[in-house]
Design an enzyme around this catalytic site. Structure first.
Site, PDB file in Angstrom:
ATOM      1  N   ASN A 201      14.347  -5.537  -3.815  1.00 58.16           N
ATOM      2  CA  ASN A 201      14.379  -4.149  -4.461  1.00 58.16           C
ATOM      3  C   ASN A 201      14.682  -3.217  -3.217  1.00 58.16           C
ATOM      4  O   ASN A 201      14.995  -3.517  -2.072  1.00 58.16           O
ATOM      5  CB  ASN A 201      13.064  -3.881  -5.009  1.00 58.16           C
ATOM      6  CG  ASN A 201      13.528  -2.938  -6.110  1.00 58.16           C
ATOM      7  OD1 ASN A 201      14.169  -2.199  -6.145  1.00 58.16           O
ATOM      8  ND2 ASN A 201      12.602  -3.083  -7.383  1.00 58.16           N
TER       9      ASN A 201
ATOM     10  N   HIS B  19       5.239  -7.265  19.647  1.00 57.74           N
ATOM     11  CA  HIS B  19       5.186  -6.964  21.070  1.00 57.74           C
ATOM     12  C   HIS B  19       3.955  -7.754  21.953  1.00 57.74           C
ATOM     13  O   HIS B  19       3.064  -8.028  21.266  1.00 57.74           O
ATOM     14  CB  HIS B  19       5.135  -5.384  21.236  1.00 57.74           C
ATOM     15  CG  HIS B  19       6.184  -4.685  20.898  1.00 57.74           C
ATOM     16  ND1 HIS B  19       7.313  -4.629  21.569  1.00 57.74           N
ATOM     17  CD2 HIS B  19       6.473  -4.076  19.651  1.00 57.74           C
ATOM     18  CE1 HIS B  19       8.106  -3.935  20.610  1.00 57.74           C
ATOM     19  NE2 HIS B  19       7.726  -3.292  19.808  1.00 57.74           N
TER      20      HIS B  19
ATOM     21  N   ALA C 220       0.945  -5.327  -4.460  1.00 55.01           N
ATOM     22  CA  ALA C 220       1.502  -4.165  -3.737  1.00 55.01           C
ATOM     23  C   ALA C 220       0.594  -3.756  -2.641  1.00 55.01           C
ATOM     24  O   ALA C 220      -0.722  -3.816  -2.853  1.00 55.01           O
ATOM     25  CB  ALA C 220       1.596  -2.906  -4.811  1.00 55.01           C
TER      26      ALA C 220
ATOM     27  N   LYS D 269      -5.637 -11.383   1.613  1.00 52.34           N
ATOM     28  CA  LYS D 269      -6.471 -12.348   1.342  1.00 52.34           C
ATOM     29  C   LYS D 269      -6.318 -13.141  -0.126  1.00 52.34           C
ATOM     30  O   LYS D 269      -5.877 -12.355  -0.984  1.00 52.34           O
ATOM     31  CB  LYS D 269      -7.991 -12.005   1.344  1.00 52.34           C
ATOM     32  CG  LYS D 269      -8.304 -11.619   2.951  1.00 52.34           C
ATOM     33  CD  LYS D 269     -10.033 -11.623   2.984  1.00 52.34           C
ATOM     34  CE  LYS D 269     -10.206 -11.090   4.499  1.00 52.34           C
ATOM     35  NZ  LYS D 269      -9.821 -11.260   5.627  1.00 52.34           N
TER      36      LYS D 269
ATOM     37  N   ARG E  20      -7.350 -15.357  -6.116  1.00 47.91           N
ATOM     38  CA  ARG E  20      -7.398 -16.402  -7.060  1.00 47.91           C
ATOM     39  C   ARG E  20      -6.316 -17.390  -7.254  1.00 47.91           C
ATOM     40  O   ARG E  20      -5.316 -16.855  -6.860  1.00 47.91           O
ATOM     41  CB  ARG E  20      -8.190 -15.904  -8.430  1.00 47.91           C
ATOM     42  CG  ARG E  20      -6.920 -15.254  -9.072  1.00 47.91           C
ATOM     43  CD  ARG E  20      -7.535 -14.828 -10.542  1.00 47.91           C
ATOM     44  NE  ARG E  20      -6.710 -13.998 -11.212  1.00 47.91           N
ATOM     45  CZ  ARG E  20      -5.771 -14.403 -12.165  1.00 47.91           C
ATOM     46  NH1 ARG E  20      -5.727 -15.587 -12.289  1.00 47.91           N
ATOM     47  NH2 ARG E  20      -5.007 -13.694 -12.925  1.00 47.91           N
TER      48      ARG E  20
END
Length: 173
Positions: free
Chosen positions: A64, A94, A139, A159, A162
């Site tokens: 997108n 860096h 998101a 993280k 489920r």
């Protein structure tokens, strides 16, 4: 390196200025810019990449608006991948030690996005990460470590929330 960067900048600028319905020209520009582009690939403007020649995109991929791929190392995007707006994939970081950083020393690691992955809007994926097949990245997530296949993951840092299972099906069984 400068010539490759200049070429990528020129091609991505032209890609971003090309009309949505000029699919032949868009396909040609992507084939000149990227290492490999599969069939049925749609990248919405504005798309930017560092070099382009380190990016491989599979079949049936949709990326997108306003995506950035810093491809200082290999970026592989599998088949049937959906990437939301404002996504960023960054293969470079860096140096941590200040005097190395001021010398321009960087560390580059590949990013692999396996088949059937879906990113929500504003996802950022950092160097060295693999996102497993079929996973969803929520998101606004910042993915700093690899995510296994078949899970929903989100957050900063991202993280696993489920596993995706049969209860997630929408189709009538």
């Amino acid at each position: 390196m400068t010539r490759m960067y200049d070429k990528a900048t020129k091609l991505s600028d032209e890609y971003n200025r090309t009309s949505y319905d000029n699919t032949e020209k868009l396909s040609l520009l992507l084939s000149q810019l990227l290492k490999h582009v599969g069939e049925n690939v749609r990248i919405m403007p504005n798309f930017h990449c560092e070099y382009g020649h380190n990016i491989t995109i599979g079949n049936n991929v949709f990326i997108n608006f306003n995506s950035i791929i810093m491809d200082n190392a290999e970026v592989i995007i599998g088949d049937d991948v959906r990437i939301g707006p404002n996504a960023g994939v960054y293969t470079v970081n860096h140096a941590i030690v200040p005097d190395e950083r001021t010398k321009g020393i960087c560390i580059c690691k590949p990013v692999h996005i396996e088949n059937k992955v879906w990113f929500g809007a504003d996802v950022k994926v950092l160097a060295g990460v693999t996102i497993g097949e079929g996973s969803i990245i929520g998101a606004g997530s910042v993915v700093t470590k690899s995510i296994p296949a078949g899970v929903i993951a989100a957050g900063n840092p991202c993280k696993v929330i489920r596993k995706i299972d049969e209860n997630d099906r929408i189709e009538i069984r």
